[in-house]
Design an enzyme around this catalytic site. Structure first.
Site, PDB file in Angstrom:
ATOM      1  CG  HIS A 103      -1.752  -0.943   1.640  1.00  0.00           C
ATOM      2  ND1 HIS A 103      -1.387  -2.101   2.260  1.00  0.00           N
ATOM      3  CD2 HIS A 103      -3.101  -1.016   1.506  1.00  0.00           C
ATOM      4  CE1 HIS A 103      -2.447  -2.851   2.493  1.00  0.00           C
ATOM      5  NE2 HIS A 103      -3.510  -2.223   2.045  1.00  0.00           N
ATOM      6  CG  ASP A 106       1.782  -0.970   3.402  1.00  0.00           C
ATOM      7  OD1 ASP A 106       0.617  -0.920   3.766  1.00  0.00           O
ATOM      8  OD2 ASP A 106       2.189  -1.470   2.344  1.00  0.00           O
TER       9      ASP A 106
HETATM   10  C1  XLS Z   1      -7.805  -6.539   4.875  1.00  0.00           C
HETATM   11  C2  XLS Z   1      -7.400  -6.725   3.496  1.00  0.00           C
HETATM   12  C3  XLS Z   1      -6.216  -5.859   3.057  1.00  0.00           C
HETATM   13  C4  XLS Z   1      -6.141  -5.815   1.561  1.00  0.00           C
HETATM   14  C5  XLS Z   1      -5.295  -4.731   1.003  1.00  0.00           C
HETATM   15  O1  XLS Z   1      -8.532  -7.327   5.439  1.00  0.00           O
HETATM   16  O2  XLS Z   1      -7.127  -8.068   3.297  1.00  0.00           O
HETATM   17  O3  XLS Z   1      -5.046  -6.344   3.622  1.00  0.00           O
HETATM   18  O4  XLS Z   1      -5.680  -7.015   1.040  1.00  0.00           O
HETATM   19  O5  XLS Z   1      -5.752  -3.479   1.357  1.00  0.00           O
END
Ligand code: XLS
Ligand code: NI
Ligand code: NI
Length: 446
Positions: A103, A106
Site C-alpha cells: 500500500h 506502508d
Molecule cells: C484486509 C485486506 C487488506 C487488503 C489490502 O482485510 O485483506 O489487507 O488485502 O488493502
C-alpha cells in the site's frame, strides 16, 4: 547473511520432505514442472509489505511485540521507510519468491499535506525501483490505504463528505500511476471502510452511486495512463466496518453489472474473507471462475473459533488444493498470483519467525498445487461432473435451454414422453475420497 536476517542462509533452497533444516522448502521447488509449467509460474507468490514489515505486532489490547527497528518512534520516518525496504527486499530475495505487494502508506509516511504525502511516496518508489532492479523481484499489485487515516473513518468513496471522496480519488490516482511505473501486474482496491456502522445515519442509495462513480474514475484513469494490469476489488463482508459493500464475490459481481463495470474489474479473493462471509474459500474461487471475474488471491487462513480476520499463515493443504483445483482446471492465473496477506501471531517475535511462517505457507501452497494437478490429470472429478450434467448437452436438456419451449410445451412433453425422473447418487463421499487419496499420494507419485 548480514543485513536484517543474519542467521538465515543467502537463499532458502529446496531440502525435500525428509530435510531436517527448518529454513528449507520441503515441497516448493520453483523450477519443478507441474503440467508443463514451472511451480513458480503456477503460484506467482508475493510477500506483502504491510503485515510483514509495517505492523509492529500490536493488537487492540496491547502494543507491538515485534523487532522492527524502522518503526521505532525516534527514527525519522523517511529513514525508517528506507530501512524497511532494505529488510523487505532482503527477505523477499532470500525467500526466492518472484513478487511483493504494498500500500502507499506502508512504504511511505503520510505528510502534512496531500502534496507532501505524494512526494514522500515518489521518493520511496524511486528506492523501490532500485531494489527491484537489483533483486529482480516484481510487483504483483499496488493499492492505496483508504482506511487508516481518521479522514476515512466514515469511508473513502462512500463518505458522506465529498471532500473525502476527492482526497481518496487523488490518492488512488497517484498510487495507480506508481503501480504502473513499477510494472505492477494488478492494482487492488479493498474498501475496508466502504460500508456502514449503522443504517441510522447511512444513505445506501447515495453510497452505492458514489462507489460506482469512484470505480469508474479509476477505470478511466487506467485507460488514460495505459496501465495494462488488472483492476481488482477485494471482497470482505465486515471488519473494520460492521457491513462492507463488497461482501463477497456474488455481491461484487452484482454491483459491477449494475454499473457496467464487469468487463473492467475482477476480484482478489482472500481465504479468511471468504470464511468470514460464511463461505468456503472453494466457493468463492469457484464462483469467481464460473462468472468470469476471477483475478488473484490473498493467501491466509482464519481461525474457526474466532469471528474476525486473523490472517494466519495457510496450513491446510485441503483448503488450498480445492481452490487450486478450480484454478488449474480453468487454465491458471493470468495476471494474478498468491499474495501472503498474512500476519504472524503476536508472540512470534523472533526475526526468523517471518521466514518460518512464509516457508510453511509456501510449502502448503506447493503441496496443494501438486494435489490439484493430480486431480486434474486423474480426471475422476471432471468425469463425474461431466456425466452428471450430460443430459443437458442434447435432447431434452438442449431443447429446454434453447428457449424454444414454453411451459405448456414442456408439460406436453412430460406427458407425451412419459417423463418420470429417477434420482441418482451425488456420490459426495466417493468424491471426497478421491480428493483425500490424492492428498495422501501427491508426493509419493512424483
Ligand atoms: C484486509 C485486506 C487488506 C487488503 C489490502 O482485510 O485483506 O489487507 O488485502 O488493502
Ligand atoms: Ni487482503
Ligand atoms: Ni484481510
Amino acid at each position: 547473511m548480514a543485513g536484517f536476517f543474519p542467521d538465515v542462509p543467502e537463499r532458502i533452497t529446496f531440502g525435500g520432505l525428509t530435510s531436517t533444516e527448518p529454513l528449507s522448502y520441503k515441497v516448493y521447488e520453483p523450477d519443478r514442472l507441474v503440467r508443463g509449467t514451472r511451480m513458480e509460474d503456477h503460484l506467482r507468490i508475493a510477500v506483502c509489505l504491510w503485515h510483514s514489515f509495517s505492523w509492529p505486532g500490536s493488537d487492540v489490547f496491547g502494543t507491538g511485540t515485534f523487532d522492527r527497528p524502522w518503526l521505532a518512534p525516534d527514527v525519522d520516518p523517511m529513514d525508517g521507510a528506507r530501512a524497511r525496504l532494505e529488510a523487505a527486499f532482503e527477505f523477499v530475495s532470500t525467500l526466492g519468491v518472484p513478487f511483493f505487494t504494498f500500500h502507499d502508506r506502508d512504504v511511505a509516511p503520510e505528510g502534512r499535506s496531500f502534496a507532501e504525502s505524494r512526494s514522500n511516496l515518489e521518493s520511496v518508489v524511486a528506492a523501490i525501483e532500485e531494489h527491484m532492479a537489483r533483486t529482480g523481484v516484481r510487483l504483483l499489485w499496488g493499492t492505496a490505504n483508504l482506511f487508516s487515516h481518521p479522514r476515512y473513518a466514515a469511508g473513502a468513496a462512500t463518505n458522506p463528505d465529498p471532500e473525502v471522496f476527492a482526497y481518496a480519488a487523488a490518492q488512488v490516482k497517484v498510487m495507480l500511476e506508481m503501480t504502473h511505473r513499477l510494472g505492477g501486474a494488478n492494482y487492488v482496491l479493498w474498501g475496508g471502510r466502504e460500508g456502514y456502522e449503522t443504517l441510522l445515519n447511512t444513505d445506501l442509495r447515495r453510497e452505492e452511486e458514489q462507489l460506482a462513480r469512484f470505480l469508474t474514475l479509476v477505470a478511466e484513469h487506467r485507460e488514460r495512463v495505459g496501465f495494462t494490469g488488472t483492476l481488482l476489488l477485494e471482497p470482505k463482508p465486515q471488519e473494520p466496518t460492521k457491513h462492507q459493500y463488497d461482501y463477497d464475490t456474488a455481491t461484487v459481481l452484482g454491483f459491477l453489472q449494475r454499473h457496467d463495470l464487469a468487463d473492467v474489474y475482477r476480484v482478489n479473493l482472500e481465504v479468511n474473507h471468504a470464511t468470514l462471509a460464511g463461505h468456503s474459500f472453494h466457493h468463492e474461487v469457484a464462483t469467481a471462475l464460473a462468472t468470469g471475474i476471477f483475478g488473484s488471491i490473498d493467501a491466509n487462513r482464519g481461525d474457526p473459533q474466532n469471528g474476525w480476520d486473523t490472517d494466519q499463515f495457510p496450513n491446510s493443504v485441503e483448503e488450498l488444493a480445492l481452490a487450486l483445483y478450480e484454478i488449474v482446471r480453468a487454465g491458471g492465473f493470468t495476471t494474478g498470483g498468491f499474495n501472503f496477506d498474512t500476519k504472524l501471531r503476536r508472540q512470534s517475535m523472533d526475526r526468523n519467525d517471518l521466514f518460518h511462517a512464509h516457508i510453511g505457507g509456501i510449502d502448503t501452497l506447493a503441496r496443494a498445487l501438486l494435489v490439484a494437478a493430480d486431480l486434474v490429470e486423474a480426471g475422476d472429478l471432471e468425469r463425474h461432473r461431466t456425466a452428471r450434467y450430460a443430459g443437458w448437452d442434447d435432447g431434452l436438456g438442449a431443447d429446454l435451454l434453447s428457449g424454444g419451449l414454453s411451459l405448456p410445451d414442456i408439460e406436453a412433453r412430460v406427458v407425451d414422453d412419459g417423463i418420470e425422473p429417477r434420482p441418482t447418487s451425488g456420490a459426495q463421499e466417493r468424491l471426497e475420497n478421491v480428493v483425500n487419496q490424492r492428498i495422501w499420494a501427491a508426493d509419493r507419485e512424483r
